[in-house]
Design an enzyme around this catalytic site. Structure first.
Site, PDB file in Angstrom:
ATOM      1  N   TYR A  60       2.845  59.135 -41.739  1.00  0.00           N
ATOM      2  CA  TYR A  60       1.569  59.126 -42.346  1.00  0.00           C
ATOM      3  C   TYR A  60       0.569  59.280 -41.018  1.00  0.00           C
ATOM      4  CZ  TYR A  60       2.877  57.263 -46.961  1.00  0.00           C
ATOM      5  OH  TYR A  60       3.581  57.055 -48.021  1.00  0.00           O
ATOM      6  N   SER A  61      -0.699  59.681 -41.279  1.00  0.00           N
ATOM      7  CA  SER A  61      -1.692  59.749 -40.143  1.00  0.00           C
ATOM      8  C   SER A  61      -1.813  58.604 -39.522  1.00  0.00           C
ATOM      9  CB  SER A  61      -3.244  60.197 -40.860  1.00  0.00           C
ATOM     10  OG  SER A  61      -3.733  59.337 -41.804  1.00  0.00           O
ATOM     11  N   GLU A  62      -1.678  57.334 -40.280  1.00  0.00           N
ATOM     12  CA  GLU A  62      -1.522  55.957 -39.555  1.00  0.00           C
ATOM     13  C   GLU A  62      -0.791  55.110 -40.179  1.00  0.00           C
ATOM     14  OE1 GLU A  62      -5.535  57.781 -37.620  1.00  0.00           O
ATOM     15  OE2 GLU A  62      -4.982  57.200 -39.679  1.00  0.00           O
ATOM     16  N   THR A  63      -0.323  54.095 -39.549  1.00  0.00           N
ATOM     17  CA  THR A  63       0.378  52.936 -39.862  1.00  0.00           C
ATOM     18  C   THR A  63      -0.263  51.567 -39.346  1.00  0.00           C
ATOM     19  OG1 THR A  63       2.365  54.240 -40.611  1.00  0.00           O
ATOM     20  CG2 THR A  63       2.665  51.883 -40.252  1.00  0.00           C
TER      21      THR A  63
ATOM     22  N   HIS B 125      -9.840  54.317 -42.096  1.00  0.00           N
ATOM     23  CA  HIS B 125      -8.956  54.100 -43.175  1.00  0.00           C
ATOM     24  C   HIS B 125      -7.905  53.106 -43.101  1.00  0.00           C
ATOM     25  CE1 HIS B 125      -5.252  56.412 -42.537  1.00  0.00           C
ATOM     26  NE2 HIS B 125      -4.943  56.101 -43.650  1.00  0.00           N
TER      27      HIS B 125
END
Length: 294
Positions: free
Chosen positions: A45-48, A77
């Site tokens: 994902y774009s971030e975790t 987000h």
């Protein structure tokens, strides 16, 4: 062996399969930095985010944010989504939360309906800072656009931050959908303008009605395009208030349309004693739950 639960949600949307996906590890004690980075790359994902006990018991949690290739000092987000997960699943209580992050403290206000959390609004941890202009031709090449597609009346392409930096670029409305990241051009511009270990994440936007529509490309960090970028939108809100004047600026932003993941963000910027501050908020939707055994 140790087990670590995680949940995924879609952020800045009211419906599943919209917004920006996020993975949250609500109890990450026992995971080291290298493993957190490996898990973020694996989930893709774009971030975790990884939630740890706070260093100061007055705060809710310490939150570490990783994209596919590096740790982030702050991001939008992931904070909105992490707050929602902690409140929704009983890991945090109260309508306001506070997260400790690399960039500073992040204040969170939960959005509720019928007594249940449905999203959150976060205050960026730092006031607006402007970190220099970038060349129009180089930015246009990165976006596969002609130079005259970039609008300069309000501001040139400028690096700005309210906790993490982005290059903010206003484009003509018809150019927004035509933009495509050019990886070779990104590498050339980064080599010429970015210090080693720095970022080149370009947030392009066009005015649409009383709000904006936007896109964000960060291919050098592994994110070809991001469906919703709260930290970049917050930086833009602060920049727009600095240009327009006044005490407060409120508007809505739409991002992710070209990806089929339409996202809706609520932005607010205001003047504070230490500079221009900004917040970003939106709703969240539960998606998956899982377990990692290490």
């Amino acid at each position: 062996m140790a087990e670590f639960d995680y949940l995924t949600i879609d952020v800045f949307t009211k419906r599943r399969f919209g917004g920006n996906p996020l993975a949250v590890f609500p109890k990450a004690e026992g995971l080291d930095t290298a493993t957190m980075q490996a898990l973020a790359a694996e989930l893709n994902y774009s971030e975790t985010t990884f939630v740890l006990p706070p260093e100061d018991s007055a705060n809710t949690a310490r939150v570490r944010i990783f994209n596919r290739t590096a740790e982030m000092p702050f991001a939008g987000h992931p904070n909105v989504g992490t707050a929602y997960v902690l409140a929704r699943h009983g890991h945090a209580h109260g309508q306001t939360l506070r997260f400790e992050e690399v960039a500073g403290l992040v204040d969170v206000r939960l959005i509720e309906e019928n007594g249940a959390p449905v999203g959150a609004e976060i205050d960026a941890p730092q006031p607006l800072s402007l970190l220099g202009e970038l060349p129009v031709d180089g930015i246009a090449q990165c976006l596969s656009l002609p130079a005259d597609a970039i609008m300069l009346a309000e501001h040139p392409p400028v690096r700005a931050s309210v906790g993490v930096d982005f290059v903010l670029v206003q484009v003509r409305p018809e150019a927004l959908g035509a933009a495509v990241p050019d990886l070779a051009a990104y590498r050339r511009l980064a080599a010429a303008t970015v210090e080693p270990g720095g970022r080149l994440s370009i947030f392009l936007y066009a005015v649409e009605g009383s709000g904006i529509r936007a896109r964000m490309f960060a291919p050098l960090a592994g994110t070809w395009e991001d469906p919703a970028t709260g930290s970049a939108n917050a930086a833009l809100a602060a920049l727009r208030l600095s240009i327009k004047g006044g005490e407060v600026l409120d508007y809505d932003a739409v991002q992710g349309v070209e990806m089929g993941r339409e996202s809706h963000l609520s932005l607010r910027a205001w003047r504070a004693p230490d500079g221009i501050r900004a917040s970003v908020g939106g709703r969240c939707v539960d998606m998956f739950s899982g377990k990692v055994i290490l």
